[in-house]
Design a protein around this motif. Structure first.
Motif, PDB file in Angstrom:
ATOM      1  N   ARG A  48      28.915 -44.712 -17.752  1.00 55.89           N
ATOM      2  CA  ARG A  48      28.219 -44.297 -16.596  1.00 55.89           C
ATOM      3  C   ARG A  48      26.846 -44.794 -16.592  1.00 55.89           C
ATOM      4  O   ARG A  48      26.086 -44.962 -15.638  1.00 55.89           O
ATOM      5  CB  ARG A  48      28.294 -42.727 -16.437  1.00 55.89           C
ATOM      6  CG  ARG A  48      28.271 -42.039 -15.127  1.00 55.89           C
ATOM      7  CD  ARG A  48      28.387 -40.522 -15.107  1.00 55.89           C
ATOM      8  NE  ARG A  48      27.309 -39.944 -16.198  1.00 55.89           N
ATOM      9  CZ  ARG A  48      26.058 -39.729 -16.025  1.00 55.89           C
ATOM     10  NH1 ARG A  48      25.695 -40.289 -14.890  1.00 55.89           N
ATOM     11  NH2 ARG A  48      25.056 -39.471 -16.834  1.00 55.89           N
ATOM     12  N   GLY A 107      17.544 -34.822 -19.846  1.00 56.46           N
ATOM     13  CA  GLY A 107      18.944 -35.068 -20.338  1.00 56.46           C
ATOM     14  C   GLY A 107      19.831 -35.774 -19.461  1.00 56.46           C
ATOM     15  O   GLY A 107      20.264 -34.957 -18.426  1.00 56.46           O
ATOM     16  N   ASP A 109      22.546 -37.591 -20.035  1.00 54.92           N
ATOM     17  CA  ASP A 109      23.901 -37.602 -20.561  1.00 54.92           C
ATOM     18  C   ASP A 109      24.273 -39.049 -20.730  1.00 54.92           C
ATOM     19  O   ASP A 109      25.495 -39.414 -20.009  1.00 54.92           O
ATOM     20  CB  ASP A 109      24.999 -36.715 -19.330  1.00 54.92           C
ATOM     21  CG  ASP A 109      25.043 -35.370 -19.991  1.00 54.92           C
ATOM     22  OD1 ASP A 109      24.522 -34.909 -21.026  1.00 54.92           O
ATOM     23  OD2 ASP A 109      25.433 -34.584 -19.117  1.00 54.92           O
ATOM     24  N   ALA A 110      23.556 -39.739 -21.484  1.00 52.60           N
ATOM     25  CA  ALA A 110      24.005 -41.155 -21.360  1.00 52.60           C
ATOM     26  C   ALA A 110      25.268 -41.496 -22.287  1.00 52.60           C
ATOM     27  O   ALA A 110      25.537 -40.632 -23.308  1.00 52.60           O
ATOM     28  CB  ALA A 110      23.134 -42.039 -22.113  1.00 52.60           C
ATOM     29  N   ASP A 111      26.182 -42.440 -22.090  1.00 56.01           N
ATOM     30  CA  ASP A 111      27.199 -42.841 -23.067  1.00 56.01           C
ATOM     31  C   ASP A 111      26.925 -43.586 -24.295  1.00 56.01           C
ATOM     32  O   ASP A 111      27.370 -43.185 -25.182  1.00 56.01           O
ATOM     33  CB  ASP A 111      28.346 -43.756 -22.256  1.00 56.01           C
ATOM     34  CG  ASP A 111      28.878 -42.887 -20.939  1.00 56.01           C
ATOM     35  OD1 ASP A 111      29.581 -41.818 -21.224  1.00 56.01           O
ATOM     36  OD2 ASP A 111      28.321 -43.112 -19.858  1.00 56.01           O
ATOM     37  N   LEU A 135      21.989 -38.553 -25.035  1.00 58.35           N
ATOM     38  CA  LEU A 135      23.287 -38.902 -24.882  1.00 58.35           C
ATOM     39  C   LEU A 135      24.327 -37.577 -24.636  1.00 58.35           C
ATOM     40  O   LEU A 135      24.001 -36.500 -24.927  1.00 58.35           O
ATOM     41  CB  LEU A 135      23.848 -39.220 -26.523  1.00 58.35           C
ATOM     42  CG  LEU A 135      23.338 -40.620 -26.939  1.00 58.35           C
ATOM     43  CD1 LEU A 135      23.377 -40.930 -28.549  1.00 58.35           C
ATOM     44  CD2 LEU A 135      24.195 -41.571 -26.099  1.00 58.35           C
ATOM     45  N   ARG A 136      25.400 -37.891 -24.383  1.00 60.63           N
ATOM     46  CA  ARG A 136      26.478 -36.719 -23.878  1.00 60.63           C
ATOM     47  C   ARG A 136      26.976 -36.750 -25.213  1.00 60.63           C
ATOM     48  O   ARG A 136      27.143 -37.532 -26.113  1.00 60.63           O
ATOM     49  CB  ARG A 136      27.288 -37.123 -23.036  1.00 60.63           C
ATOM     50  CG  ARG A 136      28.201 -38.400 -23.144  1.00 60.63           C
ATOM     51  CD  ARG A 136      29.358 -38.541 -22.845  1.00 60.63           C
ATOM     52  NE  ARG A 136      30.151 -39.771 -22.739  1.00 60.63           N
ATOM     53  CZ  ARG A 136      30.840 -40.089 -24.013  1.00 60.63           C
ATOM     54  NH1 ARG A 136      30.906 -39.539 -24.751  1.00 60.63           N
ATOM     55  NH2 ARG A 136      31.309 -41.509 -23.554  1.00 60.63           N
ATOM     56  N   PRO A 137      27.655 -35.316 -25.375  1.00 59.76           N
ATOM     57  CA  PRO A 137      28.443 -35.191 -26.462  1.00 59.76           C
ATOM     58  C   PRO A 137      29.637 -36.541 -26.703  1.00 59.76           C
ATOM     59  O   PRO A 137      30.161 -36.859 -25.807  1.00 59.76           O
ATOM     60  CB  PRO A 137      29.349 -33.849 -26.496  1.00 59.76           C
ATOM     61  CG  PRO A 137      28.656 -33.209 -25.439  1.00 59.76           C
ATOM     62  CD  PRO A 137      27.752 -34.237 -24.620  1.00 59.76           C
ATOM     63  N   GLY A 139      28.689 -39.557 -27.144  1.00 61.68           N
ATOM     64  CA  GLY A 139      28.123 -40.402 -27.045  1.00 61.68           C
ATOM     65  C   GLY A 139      27.570 -41.431 -28.275  1.00 61.68           C
ATOM     66  O   GLY A 139      27.512 -40.639 -29.121  1.00 61.68           O
ATOM     67  N   LYS A 271      27.506 -38.912 -31.590  1.00 60.40           N
ATOM     68  CA  LYS A 271      26.708 -37.494 -31.276  1.00 60.40           C
ATOM     69  C   LYS A 271      27.936 -36.440 -31.470  1.00 60.40           C
ATOM     70  O   LYS A 271      29.062 -36.666 -30.703  1.00 60.40           O
ATOM     71  CB  LYS A 271      26.005 -37.341 -30.077  1.00 60.40           C
ATOM     72  CG  LYS A 271      25.608 -35.855 -29.811  1.00 60.40           C
ATOM     73  CD  LYS A 271      24.492 -36.026 -28.620  1.00 60.40           C
ATOM     74  CE  LYS A 271      24.140 -34.596 -28.162  1.00 60.40           C
ATOM     75  NZ  LYS A 271      23.407 -34.614 -27.026  1.00 60.40           N
TER      76      LYS A 271
END
Ligand SMILES: C[S@@+](CC[C@H](N)C(=O)[O-])C[C@H]1O[C@@H](n2cnc3c(N)ncnc32)[C@H](O)[C@@H]1O
Length: 271
Positions: A48, A107, A109-111, A135-137, A139, A271
């Motif tokens: 994303r 925040g 939420d990068a992949d 990063l997202r969890p 990621g 992460k």
């Protein structure tokens, strides 16, 4: 943080007129295989969002345009950002002029947060805190670099290696700070692990094929480690080894495009 990188950038020659053009023309963009590996580890076939820290002229940023929904390159050197924007047509790629430790992105939420040929320029700890925050969890943060010289031809490779060794020795003698000396690439993985921000970390190696004629190889050598002008008259061996590399490359490779192999070392933190 910014003081360290600011000084490094000022002393690198990367801000000189024309260097961004030279860089953009001759430096290498990451191969498809590397993007495949990062999307696999991030379990995101079509990410994303990818954030590229230390984007330079965007070579490592715009390769994601077709693979990801959105890509953001982060780069503090205004000359490089300007060149990156000019070289990028894709509407899903943006650049912000900022340091990696303080991207201002919040925040998102990068992949994938990537750092191509750039992590050794940065103070690692605050950058890893920022990367983990972006990063997202699950990621992936990836600090990756290619080996130089690439695999071209034994005679050219030897001459290229001599030139790079002359540059390194001159930098040391003249006390010209280089990022890699403060934050060696060999320590990237340890830094990622010790940051405590990632549940898993490892190194992955891969290679990609590219192609080059003598002009491209000489241009690549010219762009590595900043312009030769930063040495002034104080290191004639840098110019001499460059002339030898140029002669050898013209004789051996000439104007024919030939395949070259570029080897990458990728240090990932999940992460
Ligand atoms: C060798 S270039 C790599 C550019 C690009 N990623 C590539 O693969 O061609 C390193 C870049 O990192 C940038 N840089 C240095 N310190 C930085 C920092 N603290 N935060 C973000 N970028 C930084 C430099 O200005 C430079 O453009």
């Amino acid at each position: 943080m910014s003081d360290f990188s600011r000084t490094l950038i000022e002393r690198s020659g990367y801000e000189s007129e024309d260097f961004a053009d030279l860089y953009n023309r001759y430096r290498l963009a990451p191969p498809r295989e590397l993007l495949d590996i990062l999307t696999l580890v991030a379990e995101a076939e079509r990410p994303r969002l990818v954030v590229d820290l230390g984007a330079g002229t965007g070579l490592s940023t715009r390769v994601w345009a077709e693979r990801a929904e959105r890509v953001i390159g982060v780069e503090p050197n205004a000359h490089m950002v300007e060149r990156a924007r000019r070289a990028t047509q894709e509407s899903n790629v943006d650049y912000v002029e900022a340091y990696a430790a303080d991207t201002g992105l919040g925040g998102v939420d990068a992949d994938i947060v990537a750092c191509a040929q750039a992590f050794h320029w940065m103070e690692p700890d605050p950058v890893l805190v920022e990367a983990a925050g972006l990063l997202r969890p699950g990621g992936v943060f990836a600090a990756y670099d290619y080996d130089v010289p690439p695999v071209i031809h034994p005679e050219v490779d030897a001459s290229f290696a001599d030139h790079l060794a002359a540059r390194r020795a001159a930098r040391k003698r003249l006390d010209l700070q280089a990022g890699a000396e403060s934050w060696p690439k060999e320590m990237h993985l340890v830094r990622i692990r010790e940051s405590g921000r990632f549940r898993f970390a490892r190194e992955i190696v891969c290679h990609g094929f590219d192609e080059a004629d003598a002009g491209r190889i000489i241009g690549l050598a010219e762009s590595l480690g900043g312009p030769r002008g930063i040495f002034g008259d104080a290191a004639p061996e840098v110019g001499e080894t460059f002339e030898r590399l140029r002669d050898t490359t013209k004789r051996v490779v000439g104007n024919r495009m030939r395949p070259i192999v570029v080897c990458y070392r990728i240090r990932v933190g999940v992460k």
